[in-house]
Design an enzyme around this catalytic site. Structure first.
Site, PDB file in Angstrom:
ATOM      1  N   GLY A  21     -21.000 -31.313  54.720  1.00  0.00           N
ATOM      2  CA  GLY A  21     -19.609 -30.996  55.087  1.00  0.00           C
ATOM      3  C   GLY A  21     -19.580 -29.847  56.083  1.00  0.00           C
TER       4      GLY A  21
ATOM      5  CB  THR B 265     -20.876 -25.165  51.888  1.00  0.00           C
ATOM      6  OG1 THR B 265     -19.893 -25.675  50.969  1.00  0.00           O
ATOM      7  CG2 THR B 265     -21.727 -24.155  51.128  1.00  0.00           C
TER       8      THR B 265
ATOM      9  NE  ARG C 133     -21.621 -34.421  52.320  1.00  0.00           N
ATOM     10  CZ  ARG C 133     -20.294 -34.257  52.411  1.00  0.00           C
ATOM     11  NH1 ARG C 133     -19.518 -35.261  52.689  1.00  0.00           N
ATOM     12  NH2 ARG C 133     -19.764 -33.065  52.208  1.00  0.00           N
TER      13      ARG C 133
ATOM     14  CG  ASP D 201     -25.679 -28.379  46.950  1.00  0.00           C
ATOM     15  OD1 ASP D 201     -25.084 -29.023  47.838  1.00  0.00           O
ATOM     16  OD2 ASP D 201     -25.311 -28.357  45.769  1.00  0.00           O
TER      17      ASP D 201
ATOM     18  CG  ASP E  16     -21.588 -24.985  46.212  1.00  0.00           C
ATOM     19  OD1 ASP E  16     -21.890 -24.626  47.353  1.00  0.00           O
ATOM     20  OD2 ASP E  16     -21.543 -26.185  45.875  1.00  0.00           O
TER      21      ASP E  16
ATOM     22  CG  ASP F 199     -17.853 -26.599  48.355  1.00  0.00           C
ATOM     23  OD1 ASP F 199     -16.667 -26.681  48.728  1.00  0.00           O
ATOM     24  OD2 ASP F 199     -18.617 -27.583  48.328  1.00  0.00           O
TER      25      ASP F 199
ATOM     26  NE  ARG G  92     -20.140 -31.247  47.245  1.00  0.00           N
ATOM     27  CZ  ARG G  92     -20.063 -32.405  47.898  1.00  0.00           C
ATOM     28  NH1 ARG G  92     -20.104 -33.528  47.247  1.00  0.00           N
ATOM     29  NH2 ARG G  92     -19.949 -32.436  49.198  1.00  0.00           N
TER      30      ARG G  92
HETATM   31  O1  F6P Z   1     -18.788 -29.355  50.336  1.00  0.00           O
HETATM   32  C1  F6P Z   1     -17.624 -29.205  51.086  1.00  0.00           C
HETATM   33  C2  F6P Z   1     -16.567 -30.157  50.631  1.00  0.00           C
HETATM   34  O2  F6P Z   1     -15.413 -29.944  51.419  1.00  0.00           O
HETATM   35  C3  F6P Z   1     -16.212 -30.101  49.148  1.00  0.00           C
HETATM   36  O3  F6P Z   1     -15.368 -29.017  48.833  1.00  0.00           O
HETATM   37  C4  F6P Z   1     -15.599 -31.446  48.925  1.00  0.00           C
HETATM   38  O4  F6P Z   1     -15.769 -31.853  47.589  1.00  0.00           O
HETATM   39  C5  F6P Z   1     -16.375 -32.333  49.842  1.00  0.00           C
HETATM   40  O5  F6P Z   1     -16.967 -31.493  50.823  1.00  0.00           O
HETATM   41  C6  F6P Z   1     -15.546 -33.389  50.522  1.00  0.00           C
HETATM   42  O6  F6P Z   1     -16.412 -34.187  51.258  1.00  0.00           O
HETATM   43  P1  F6P Z   1     -15.916 -35.288  52.310  1.00  0.00           P
HETATM   44  O7  F6P Z   1     -15.457 -34.568  53.537  1.00  0.00           O
HETATM   45  O8  F6P Z   1     -17.125 -36.109  52.563  1.00  0.00           O
HETATM   46  O9  F6P Z   1     -14.799 -36.028  51.678  1.00  0.00           O
END
Ligand code: F6P
Length: 326
Positions: free
Chosen positions: A14, A129, A75, A106, A133, A131, A175
């Site tokens: 992300g 990120t 990803r 991660d 985290d 997050d 997340r």
């Molecule tokens: O890891 C960053 C994040 O924005 C999370 O907070 C969220 O769960 C996820 O990515 C959303 O991913 P995507 O953009 O693939 O929907």
């Protein structure tokens, strides 16, 4: 003397505001140290497809203030396979690249760790990120900007919540982690915060709302982390509405707005420091480490350590919500 002459940088997973500031710092930090630099498009996927571009100081002009990532992100499923990683390695060899800087979360570091072990290849990670985290660093790039976006959004929702005396459940990203929700809740004066790290005590929430929203307050805001175990803001709002049809309940899911926008000054500075530190780490023969920031100092955290441990929420911050929402 380091044997590294040429490096490549990529962003993966992300995107997060401040990734561009980190790319800029990596590129300019490399050039400052007489290294050649290439940028890999779309993370590990671009590495597999040999989608690399030469970078110079000018390629990163005027990007420190931009959200997203000029290198784009992905990803990559192919990188999860040994064949995909072999192709990625072959392409690094073909381009005479001696080391890699990866910017991401991660998932990015998990891929980097496997790859570094398989090919004995030097990789340094930069945590990017929203997050926050990642274990071993107080901050990840993008978290501060996203936090400010959350607070700005909640402030706006508060205006309308208060005008209509409504109870709002606002869902924020993160997340499996509750950092954005917890800090966002403190900064926006939320009445309650629900995070994945702590099982939601529905009865407690219900009785709290009966005593606060119902009796005294003109409005209430509950911040819910998307990974909350009962099922998130929509689910909880449904349960509460079923039980109390007299409550005027609304749900707002902030979504990807939290990932965009110009990075905050804080994120730009952290990204700049981490980017240059990543180059210094590589020149210092560091391998398989993440650049972290602890008590405002740069630290090197082995990928193994960053990935094996779960970063805890600060219990004092949780306590603050209870104290301040009376
Ligand atoms: O890891 C960053 C994040 O924005 C999370 O907070 C969220 O769960 C996820 O990515 C959303 O991913 P995507 O953009 O693939 O929907």
């Amino acid at each position: 003397m380091s044997t590294i002459r040429k490096i490549a940088v990529l962003t993966s997973g992300g995107d997060a505001p401040g990734m561009n500031a980190a790319i800029r710092a990596v590129v300019r930090g490399a050039i400052f140290n007489n290294l050649a630099v290439m940028g890999v498009m779309r993370g590990y996927q671009g590495l597999i497809q040999n989608d690399l571009v030469e970078m110079n100081s000018k390629s990163v002009s005027n990007i420190i203030q931009q959200g997203g990532t000029i290198l784009k992100s992905a990803r990559s499923k192919d990188f999860l396979t040994p064949e995909g990683r072999q192709t990625a390695f072959d392409n690094l060899q073909k381009n005479n690249i001696d080391a890699l800087v990866v910017i991401g979360g991660d998932g990015t570091f998990t891929g980097a760790r496997i790859f570094a072990q398989e090919f004995n290849y030097p990789i340094v990670g930069i945590p990017g990120t929203i997050d926050n985290d990642i274990f071993g660093t107080d901050y990840t790039i993008g978290y501060d900007t996203a936090l400010n976006t959350v607070v700005e959004a909640v402030d706006k929702i508060r205006d309308t919540a208060s005008a209509h005396s409504r109870l709002f459940f606002i869902e924020v990203m993160g997340r499996d982690a509750g950092f954005l929700a917890l800090r966002g809740g403190i900064a926006s004066g939320a009445e309650a915060v629900l995070v994945p790290e702590i099982d939601t005590d529905y009865e407690r929430l219900d009785s709290f709302l009966r005593n606060s929203y119902k009796k005294e307050k003109s409005s209430s805001i509950v911040l819910v982390a998307e990974g909350e175990k009962m099922g998130g803001a929509i689910k909880i709002a449904e349960e509460i509405s079923k039980k109390h049809p007299d409550y005027d309940v609304r749900v707002s899911i902030l979504g990807h707005i939290q990932r965009g926008g110009s990075p905050s000054a804080f994120d730009r500075v952290v990204a700049s420091r981490m980017g240059v530190s990543a180059i210094e780490a590589l020149l210092d023969d560091q391998k398989s480490v993440m650049i972290g920031m602890v008590n405002n100092e740069i630290v090197y955290v082995p990928f193994n350590k960053a990935l094996k441990n779960k970063k805890p929420l600060n219990p004092k911050s949780l306590e603050l919500i209870d104290i301040l929402s009376i």
